[in-house]
Scaffold this active site. Structure first.
Site, PDB file in Angstrom:
ATOM      1  CB  SER A 165      -1.081   0.137   1.230  1.00  0.00           C
ATOM      2  OG  SER A 165      -1.763   1.147   1.142  1.00  0.00           O
TER       3      SER A 165
ATOM      4  CG  HIS B  78      -4.019  -1.108  -1.010  1.00  0.00           C
ATOM      5  ND1 HIS B  78      -4.035  -0.727   0.440  1.00  0.00           N
ATOM      6  CD2 HIS B  78      -4.191  -2.095  -1.184  1.00  0.00           C
ATOM      7  CE1 HIS B  78      -4.403  -1.599   0.957  1.00  0.00           C
ATOM      8  NE2 HIS B  78      -4.345  -2.541   0.157  1.00  0.00           N
TER       9      HIS B  78
ATOM     10  CG  ASP C 244      -5.439  -5.512   2.038  1.00  0.00           C
ATOM     11  OD1 ASP C 244      -6.112  -6.786   2.101  1.00  0.00           O
ATOM     12  OD2 ASP C 244      -5.156  -5.326   0.803  1.00  0.00           O
TER      13      ASP C 244
END
Length: 182
Positions: A5, A32, A125
């Site tokens: 991310s 992401h 995540d």
């Protein structure tokens, strides 16, 4: 499989740059990405690796030596037969694409051959997905939070107690290569 991310483009560049263009494995990536904006991730990462890099397409049969990146606003998954799937299911921890759907589906498809890697990022995540990877006999590698630009994702993964190795970013590519060649 690799998940990242915040700070992920730099981390992905380092990791992918350390892998041979003849890697006898498929590399699936969830970074992401912001919805509604054209992404430049393929062109950026292509300059940093000898592997072929492309956005994943629904129904595609993955080819070893290729990096498949989840496109913006789509989860990347692996069907049981090994083909790639792009879904529009809801965001996971506010992210789509997200690591958990990829890790969970790839664990089912690849079993003990699955290698999940969690890099820099701000949320949790990937932590749920690595549970599936371990349940199917796969391997979990995590970037050492001290070498990550953002520590949230690596720390969440480590806190599951299911991580096989915590490594500095520079050591992840050689480790993946050793696991793939075994």
């Amino acid at each position: 499989m690799v998940a990242a991310s915040a700070g992920g483009i730099q981390g992905l560049g380092t990791l992918l740059g350390g892998l041979s263009g003849e890697l006898p494995a498929v590399v699936l990536v969830v970074q992401h990405l912001r919805r509604g904006r054209e992404t430049q991730i393929v062109s950026v990462l292509t300059r940093r690796t000898d592997l072929a890099v492309k956005l994943a397409q629904d129904g595609e049969e993955p080819v070893p030596g290729t990096v498949y990146i989840a496109p913006p606003d789509r989860h990347l998954c692996v069907r049981t037969a090994g083909k790639l799937a792009l879904t529009e299911e809801g965001p996971v921890k506010s992210a789509r694409p997200a690591a958990d759907p990829l890790f969970e589906s790839a664990a089912k498809a690849y079993g003990e051959k699955a290698i999940a890697c969690v890099l820099t990022g701000t949320d949790g995540d990937g932590a749920q997905g690595i549970t599936a990877v371990k349940a199917h006999g796969g391997t979990v590698l995590v970037q050492d939070p001290d070498t990550a630009q953002f520590q949230g994702m690596p720390r969440s993964a480590i806190n599951t107690g299911l991580v096989d190795l915590v490594l500095p970013l520079k050591d992840i590519a050689p480790t993946i290569t050793r696991f793939v060649r075994r």
